[in-house]
Design a protein around this motif. Sequence first.
Motif, PDB file in Angstrom:
ATOM      1  N   GLN A 250      -8.198 -23.378 -47.054  1.00  0.00           N
ATOM      2  CA  GLN A 250      -8.121 -23.827 -45.669  1.00  0.00           C
ATOM      3  C   GLN A 250      -9.503 -23.840 -45.006  1.00  0.00           C
ATOM      4  OE1 GLN A 250      -5.367 -21.259 -43.632  1.00  0.00           O
ATOM      5  NE2 GLN A 250      -3.606 -21.906 -44.856  1.00  0.00           N
ATOM      6  N   THR A 251      -9.754 -24.868 -44.187  1.00  0.00           N
ATOM      7  CA  THR A 251     -10.958 -24.867 -43.362  1.00  0.00           C
ATOM      8  C   THR A 251     -10.749 -23.892 -42.208  1.00  0.00           C
ATOM      9  OG1 THR A 251     -10.160 -26.652 -41.936  1.00  0.00           O
ATOM     10  CG2 THR A 251     -11.435 -27.289 -43.902  1.00  0.00           C
ATOM     11  N   GLU A 252     -11.840 -23.503 -41.579  1.00  0.00           N
ATOM     12  CA  GLU A 252     -11.732 -22.551 -40.471  1.00  0.00           C
ATOM     13  C   GLU A 252     -10.901 -23.122 -39.322  1.00  0.00           C
ATOM     14  OE1 GLU A 252     -14.553 -20.261 -37.181  1.00  0.00           O
ATOM     15  OE2 GLU A 252     -15.453 -20.982 -39.056  1.00  0.00           O
TER      16      GLU A 252
ATOM     17  N   GLU B  81      -2.847 -14.083 -28.177  1.00  0.00           N
ATOM     18  CA  GLU B  81      -3.802 -13.118 -28.711  1.00  0.00           C
ATOM     19  C   GLU B  81      -5.194 -13.359 -28.140  1.00  0.00           C
ATOM     20  OE1 GLU B  81      -4.127 -11.191 -33.015  1.00  0.00           O
ATOM     21  OE2 GLU B  81      -4.825 -13.255 -32.998  1.00  0.00           O
ATOM     22  N   PRO B  82      -5.949 -12.301 -27.808  1.00  0.00           N
ATOM     23  CA  PRO B  82      -7.323 -12.471 -27.307  1.00  0.00           C
ATOM     24  C   PRO B  82      -8.187 -13.217 -28.318  1.00  0.00           C
ATOM     25  CG  PRO B  82      -6.570 -10.212 -26.970  1.00  0.00           C
ATOM     26  CD  PRO B  82      -5.535 -10.884 -27.837  1.00  0.00           C
ATOM     27  N   ALA B  83      -9.155 -13.947 -27.811  1.00  0.00           N
ATOM     28  CA  ALA B  83     -10.012 -14.774 -28.671  1.00  0.00           C
ATOM     29  C   ALA B  83     -10.743 -13.941 -29.716  1.00  0.00           C
ATOM     30  CB  ALA B  83     -11.018 -15.535 -27.808  1.00  0.00           C
ATOM     31  N   GLU B  84     -11.180 -12.729 -29.330  1.00  0.00           N
ATOM     32  CA  GLU B  84     -11.929 -11.914 -30.286  1.00  0.00           C
ATOM     33  C   GLU B  84     -11.065 -11.461 -31.458  1.00  0.00           C
ATOM     34  OE1 GLU B  84     -10.915  -9.291 -26.653  1.00  0.00           O
ATOM     35  OE2 GLU B  84     -11.643 -11.320 -27.080  1.00  0.00           O
ATOM     36  N   GLU B  85      -9.768 -11.237 -31.201  1.00  0.00           N
ATOM     37  CA  GLU B  85      -8.870 -10.874 -32.292  1.00  0.00           C
ATOM     38  C   GLU B  85      -8.630 -12.061 -33.219  1.00  0.00           C
ATOM     39  OE1 GLU B  85      -7.158  -7.329 -32.560  1.00  0.00           O
ATOM     40  OE2 GLU B  85      -9.249  -7.607 -31.958  1.00  0.00           O
ATOM     41  N   ARG B  86      -8.508 -13.235 -32.630  1.00  0.00           N
ATOM     42  CA  ARG B  86      -8.318 -14.441 -33.447  1.00  0.00           C
ATOM     43  C   ARG B  86      -9.561 -14.695 -34.300  1.00  0.00           C
ATOM     44  NH1 ARG B  86      -6.644 -18.242 -29.592  1.00  0.00           N
ATOM     45  NH2 ARG B  86      -4.666 -17.123 -29.636  1.00  0.00           N
ATOM     46  N   ASP B  87     -10.729 -14.431 -33.743  1.00  0.00           N
ATOM     47  CA  ASP B  87     -11.960 -14.569 -34.515  1.00  0.00           C
ATOM     48  C   ASP B  87     -11.937 -13.660 -35.733  1.00  0.00           C
ATOM     49  OD1 ASP B  87     -12.963 -16.416 -32.737  1.00  0.00           O
ATOM     50  OD2 ASP B  87     -14.208 -14.986 -31.637  1.00  0.00           O
ATOM     51  N   ARG B  88     -11.470 -12.443 -35.554  1.00  0.00           N
ATOM     52  CA  ARG B  88     -11.407 -11.503 -36.667  1.00  0.00           C
ATOM     53  C   ARG B  88     -10.411 -11.975 -37.722  1.00  0.00           C
ATOM     54  NH1 ARG B  88      -9.673  -6.104 -35.207  1.00  0.00           N
ATOM     55  NH2 ARG B  88     -10.553  -5.486 -37.219  1.00  0.00           N
ATOM     56  N   ARG B  89      -9.327 -12.581 -37.298  1.00  0.00           N
ATOM     57  CA  ARG B  89      -8.349 -13.096 -38.263  1.00  0.00           C
ATOM     58  C   ARG B  89      -8.947 -14.224 -39.102  1.00  0.00           C
ATOM     59  NH1 ARG B  89      -3.271 -10.991 -37.521  1.00  0.00           N
ATOM     60  NH2 ARG B  89      -2.789 -10.178 -35.442  1.00  0.00           N
ATOM     61  N   THR B  90      -9.725 -15.086 -38.474  1.00  0.00           N
ATOM     62  CA  THR B  90     -10.356 -16.165 -39.245  1.00  0.00           C
ATOM     63  C   THR B  90     -11.381 -15.601 -40.226  1.00  0.00           C
ATOM     64  OG1 THR B  90     -12.088 -16.545 -37.578  1.00  0.00           O
ATOM     65  CG2 THR B  90     -10.057 -17.810 -37.359  1.00  0.00           C
ATOM     66  N   GLN B  91     -12.001 -14.493 -39.875  1.00  0.00           N
ATOM     67  CA  GLN B  91     -12.972 -13.873 -40.779  1.00  0.00           C
ATOM     68  C   GLN B  91     -12.306 -13.363 -42.052  1.00  0.00           C
ATOM     69  OE1 GLN B  91     -14.886 -10.886 -38.362  1.00  0.00           O
ATOM     70  NE2 GLN B  91     -15.695 -12.414 -36.932  1.00  0.00           N
ATOM     71  N   ILE B  92     -11.054 -12.928 -41.931  1.00  0.00           N
ATOM     72  CA  ILE B  92     -10.338 -12.474 -43.121  1.00  0.00           C
ATOM     73  C   ILE B  92     -10.254 -13.601 -44.145  1.00  0.00           C
ATOM     74  CG2 ILE B  92      -8.094 -11.696 -44.006  1.00  0.00           C
ATOM     75  CD1 ILE B  92      -7.620 -10.342 -41.296  1.00  0.00           C
ATOM     76  N   LYS B  93      -9.845 -14.776 -43.683  1.00  0.00           N
ATOM     77  CA  LYS B  93      -9.715 -15.930 -44.579  1.00  0.00           C
ATOM     78  C   LYS B  93     -11.070 -16.322 -45.162  1.00  0.00           C
ATOM     79  CE  LYS B  93      -6.132 -17.510 -44.478  1.00  0.00           C
ATOM     80  NZ  LYS B  93      -5.588 -18.544 -43.644  1.00  0.00           N
TER      81      LYS B  93
END
Length: 297
Positions: free
Chosen positions: A129-131, A145-157
């Motif tokens: 998947q692309t980011e 969800e707060p933007a910073e939490e979503r950022d962390r989720r994308t970092q997992i991928k």
Amino acid sequence: MTLSDLGVGSTVPLRQLGRLMLEWRNRSGLSQARAAELLEMGATSLARLEKAEITRVRTGVIKEACGIYGVPEDIAEGMVRLAQQAKVKNWWHSYRDLMPKHLDVYVGLEAAAAGCVTYQPELIPGLLQTEEYDRALLCARWPNEPAEERDRRTQIKQHRQVAITRKNRPLDVDVVIGEAALRRPVGGPMVMARQLRHLADTSTRDNVSIRVLPLRAGFPGGVSMLPFVILDFGTPPPGAPTEPLVVYLEGMVGSMYLEDQDDVRIYYSAHETLRQAALDEAASRNLLRRIAREYAP
């Protein structure tokens, strides 16, 4: 090269250690309750150790168990090393607050795997998947969800995807994707166009095979297959424990890990049936680029 050198972390060493603890306890003829009594620990704690359901292992307990079970010295040393490797903290440990337990286990297995065989009928596989595709899915799943939490989720991928491009033992990926995954919009036309072009480009890598199962193929084998992943850990170095192949089946409230050889064989056979019914790699690449142009010329 050790598992910790590969950045595997606790998942695989714990599983290997648990299997060895169970094997040598059975060889010793001790019941779980009696062994736990001799080790001065609860039977439930010993059961969780044997099932790799714990996060911390005391090397002193492993040494004592090896003595009680009569484990040969060379194998005992290997078991202690596994206990030490299980203490290594890797990148995904800092995201544990965002990952359900079953995904935490899966990420550790994926990081240790040498090969990944997967079928995804309606969704682009996470490793590909692309980011922005990933973000669109996250926004739909956790809209508040707060933007910073979503950022962390994308970092997992993003961390997981390094397995495909890493210089040291890149992951071999063999993927069959249903055409529905290419047609089902996520994030809008431009996001889909870039996602499909990314798939086409990634499919040119030597360690990546991507085949599209066209809608006209119907139901190969006469069944509607749910998504699955088969992880292969390759041949271990001499003297190192073998990690059996694992079939991973993800669910909304939990996941299944199948290790029985007959189960693994069934899923390998199903994947081969799907692969034979799918377009070849070149035709799949052409289809990906054509549909990308349909989204965004």
